[in-house]
Design an enzyme around this catalytic site. Structure first.
Site, PDB file in Angstrom:
ATOM      1  N   ARG A 166       0.847  -1.188   0.000  1.00 41.38           N
ATOM      2  CA  ARG A 166       0.000   0.000   0.000  1.00 41.38           C
ATOM      3  C   ARG A 166       0.886   1.243   0.000  1.00 41.38           C
ATOM      4  O   ARG A 166       2.034   1.220   0.468  1.00 41.38           O
ATOM      5  CB  ARG A 166      -0.912   0.012   1.223  1.00 41.38           C
ATOM      6  CG  ARG A 166      -1.791  -1.223   1.359  1.00 41.38           C
ATOM      7  CD  ARG A 166      -2.547  -1.208   2.675  1.00 41.38           C
ATOM      8  NE  ARG A 166      -3.428  -2.366   2.831  1.00 41.38           N
ATOM      9  CZ  ARG A 166      -3.077  -3.503   3.425  1.00 41.38           C
ATOM     10  NH1 ARG A 166      -1.848  -3.629   3.935  1.00 41.38           N
ATOM     11  NH2 ARG A 166      -3.930  -4.508   3.531  1.00 41.38           N
ATOM     12  N   LYS A 190      -1.278  -2.815   8.115  1.00 47.06           N
ATOM     13  CA  LYS A 190      -2.419  -2.424   8.925  1.00 47.06           C
ATOM     14  C   LYS A 190      -2.413  -3.183  10.250  1.00 47.06           C
ATOM     15  O   LYS A 190      -2.049  -4.356  10.306  1.00 47.06           O
ATOM     16  CB  LYS A 190      -3.725  -2.709   8.179  1.00 47.06           C
ATOM     17  CG  LYS A 190      -4.003  -1.758   7.018  1.00 47.06           C
ATOM     18  CD  LYS A 190      -5.354  -2.045   6.408  1.00 47.06           C
ATOM     19  CE  LYS A 190      -5.705  -1.031   5.321  1.00 47.06           C
ATOM     20  NZ  LYS A 190      -7.038  -1.299   4.727  1.00 47.06           N
ATOM     21  N   HIS A 261      -3.008   2.344  -5.864  1.00 44.23           N
ATOM     22  CA  HIS A 261      -3.816   1.139  -5.674  1.00 44.23           C
ATOM     23  C   HIS A 261      -3.980   0.387  -6.986  1.00 44.23           C
ATOM     24  O   HIS A 261      -4.163  -0.840  -6.988  1.00 44.23           O
ATOM     25  CB  HIS A 261      -5.183   1.502  -5.077  1.00 44.23           C
ATOM     26  CG  HIS A 261      -5.591   0.590  -3.976  1.00 44.23           C
ATOM     27  ND1 HIS A 261      -4.845   0.425  -2.826  1.00 44.23           N
ATOM     28  CD2 HIS A 261      -6.657  -0.248  -3.844  1.00 44.23           C
ATOM     29  CE1 HIS A 261      -5.434  -0.448  -2.033  1.00 44.23           C
ATOM     30  NE2 HIS A 261      -6.533  -0.872  -2.636  1.00 44.23           N
ATOM     31  N   ARG A 264      -1.077  -1.818  -7.182  1.00 47.78           N
ATOM     32  CA  ARG A 264      -1.274  -2.943  -6.255  1.00 47.78           C
ATOM     33  C   ARG A 264      -2.223  -3.977  -6.879  1.00 47.78           C
ATOM     34  O   ARG A 264      -1.952  -5.188  -6.828  1.00 47.78           O
ATOM     35  CB  ARG A 264      -1.829  -2.401  -4.937  1.00 47.78           C
ATOM     36  CG  ARG A 264      -2.169  -3.440  -3.876  1.00 47.78           C
ATOM     37  CD  ARG A 264      -2.525  -2.689  -2.589  1.00 47.78           C
ATOM     38  NE  ARG A 264      -3.223  -3.503  -1.606  1.00 47.78           N
ATOM     39  CZ  ARG A 264      -2.636  -4.260  -0.692  1.00 47.78           C
ATOM     40  NH1 ARG A 264      -1.314  -4.357  -0.673  1.00 47.78           N
ATOM     41  NH2 ARG A 264      -3.348  -4.930   0.197  1.00 47.78           N
ATOM     42  N   HIS A 287      -3.212  -9.034   3.434  1.00 52.20           N
ATOM     43  CA  HIS A 287      -4.629  -9.147   3.754  1.00 52.20           C
ATOM     44  C   HIS A 287      -4.811 -10.040   4.976  1.00 52.20           C
ATOM     45  O   HIS A 287      -4.247 -11.134   5.039  1.00 52.20           O
ATOM     46  CB  HIS A 287      -5.409  -9.758   2.584  1.00 52.20           C
ATOM     47  CG  HIS A 287      -5.602  -8.820   1.443  1.00 52.20           C
ATOM     48  ND1 HIS A 287      -5.816  -9.252   0.137  1.00 52.20           N
ATOM     49  CD2 HIS A 287      -5.631  -7.467   1.384  1.00 52.20           C
ATOM     50  CE1 HIS A 287      -5.962  -8.204  -0.661  1.00 52.20           C
ATOM     51  NE2 HIS A 287      -5.857  -7.115   0.077  1.00 52.20           N
ATOM     52  N   TYR A 296      -9.270 -10.799  -6.632  1.00 51.21           N
ATOM     53  CA  TYR A 296      -8.334 -10.824  -7.750  1.00 51.21           C
ATOM     54  C   TYR A 296      -8.504 -12.076  -8.601  1.00 51.21           C
ATOM     55  O   TYR A 296      -8.140 -12.087  -9.779  1.00 51.21           O
ATOM     56  CB  TYR A 296      -6.898 -10.714  -7.234  1.00 51.21           C
ATOM     57  CG  TYR A 296      -6.665  -9.407  -6.538  1.00 51.21           C
ATOM     58  CD1 TYR A 296      -6.582  -8.217  -7.253  1.00 51.21           C
ATOM     59  CD2 TYR A 296      -6.576  -9.341  -5.150  1.00 51.21           C
ATOM     60  CE1 TYR A 296      -6.411  -7.015  -6.616  1.00 51.21           C
ATOM     61  CE2 TYR A 296      -6.395  -8.137  -4.506  1.00 51.21           C
ATOM     62  CZ  TYR A 296      -6.318  -6.977  -5.244  1.00 51.21           C
ATOM     63  OH  TYR A 296      -6.153  -5.775  -4.602  1.00 51.21           O
TER      64      TYR A 296
END
Length: 315
Positions: A166, A190, A261, A264, A287, A296
Site C-alpha cells: 500500500r 495495517k 492502488h 497494487r 490481507h 483478484y
C-alpha cells in the site's frame, strides 16, 4: 460565530427534548469511550437524527424501539433510494446506538445486534495488463531522468508494483527495511502487522539508484531513517507519493495513468496470472482475510474468459 464553533454546535444539534439529550450523551460516548473520529461522529449523528425523526413520524417513543421498528426504518430508507454502502453505515450506527441505549438502561434489550448488514457490491479493480505495465515502467531516459525527483518517482512506482504494498506502507519504509542480499522488504502493515515481501530486480535497481544518488541530495536533519524523502528532507507523504505515481505513469502513456492502488491491483492480478497461489498473494498483500484476496481471482477469470472466447473454436 466562527466556522469551528458552528461545526461544534452542529454536532450536538438534534431533535428537541429527550432525543437531543440522548444524542449529546451518545456523542460523549463515541468520543471519550470509543475514541471514534470526528468524521465518524458526524456521520453517525446524521444517521441517528434520521432514526429519531422516523420514530417521531410513526409515533414511537425511544424506549419502545425494537427490532421491528429498526427494520421498518431501514425499509423506509431503502424506499428513499439509499444505496447499500449508506444502508450499511446506518446499520452500523444503529448497532452502536442500541448497545449504548441498553448499557445506559434506556432499552431492555440490545436489538441492534439482530440487524444483518447488507453485502456491499465490490467492483472489480481496474488493472493494467503485463504489456502496458512493462512499457510504463521502462526508464524514460529524458534530460530529467537523473534528478532526485525522477529517481524517486521511478523507485516509487517500481516498488509499489514489484511488492504490491500500500502507498502508506511505502511511505513508512525505513532504509534498513531493505535486505539487498535476500531481495526483500520488511513492511509494517495495517494493525501494526509486520511482513516480509520479495522485491524484483528492476525495483531493486531503481531503489539502489534512489538511495545512492537521489536520497543523499535531499537528506537533512529531519530525514531520520526514512527510505523515501520529500524535497525538504522529511519523510515522503502519501499525497506526494500518489502524485509521483500519476506523473510517472502518465509520462509513459495516458492509457497507463493509474493510482498506487492500481499498481497494487495489477501486481496481485499478474501474480495470479503467472501461477501464484492465493495464499501466497494474500501474504504478499498483507490481507488479514483470504476473502479480500479472492477478488483478484475474479479479475483473472475475466481475463481467462476473454482469452477463451477469442481462441476457442466453439466458444
Amino acid at each position: 460565530m466562527n466556522e469551528e464553533h458552528g461545526e461544534e454546535r452542529s454536532l450536538h444539534a438534534g431533535p428537541p427534548g429527550e432525543g437531543a439529550a440522548v444524542l449529546d450523551d451518545f456523542v460523549r460516548h463515541l468520543d471519550a469511550e470509543l475514541g471514534r473520529s470526528p468524521h465518524t461522529v458526524r456521520a453517525y449523528l446524521g444517521d441517528l437524527r434520521d432514526l429519531l425523526g422516523y420514530l417521531d413520524r410513526v409515533g414511537t417513543r425511544l424506549e419502545e424501539l425494537d427490532i421491528a421498528v429498526l427494520r421498518a426504518w431501514l425499509a423506509d430508507l431503502h424506499g428513499r433510494g439509499l444505496g447499500r454502502a449508506t444502508l450499511a453505515r446506518r446499520i452500523a450506527a444503529a448497532r452502536v446506538f442500541t448497545a449504548f441505549l441498553h448499557r445506559t438502561g434506556r432499552l431492555d434489550h440490545d436489538f441492534g445486534r439482530l440487524l444483518a448488514t447488507p453485502k456491499r457490491h465490490r467492483p472489480l479493480p481496474a488493472v493494467l495488463d503485463e504489456r502496458q505495465t512493462a512499457e510504463a515502467l521502462a526508464p524514460l531516459h529524458d534530460d530529467d531522468d537523473a534528478s532526485p525527483a525522477a529517481l524517486r518517482r521511478q523507485a516509487v512506482v517500481e516498488v509499489l508494483y514489484a511488492t504490491g504494498i500500500r502507498v502508506a506502507e511505502l511511505c513508512g519504509l525505513d532504509v534498513d527495511d531493505l535486505d539487498e542480499e535476500r531481495g526483500t522488504l520488511r513492511v509494517l502493515g495495517k494493525g501494526g502487522r509486520e511482513r516480509v515481501v520479495p522485491i524484483g530486480r528492476p525495483a531493486l535497481e531503481a531503489l539502489r539508484r534512489w538511495l545512492g544518488e537521489g536520497r543523499p541530495a535531499w537528506a537533512g536533519p529531519d530525514s531520520g531513517a526514512a527510505m523515501f524523502l520529500g524535497a525538504r528532507g522529511g519523510r515522503l507523504g502519501t499525497r506526494t507519493a500518489r502524485r509521483d505515481v500519476h506523473e510517472r505513469m502518465s509520462a509513459a502513456s495516458p492509457e497507463t495513468d493509474t493510482a498506487p492502488h492500481g499498481l497494487r491491483h495489477s501486481a496481485a492480478t499478474h501474480l495470479l496470472n503467472g501461477g501464484a497461489d492465493l495464499r501466497s498473494v494474500q501474504e504478499i498483500l498483507g490481507h488479514s482475510s483470504l476473502a479480500s484476496t479472492q477478488i483478484y481471482t475474479h479479475v483473472s477469470i475475466e481475463r481467462l474468459t476473454r482469452v477463451y472466447n477469442r481462441a476457442h473454436p466453439r466458444a
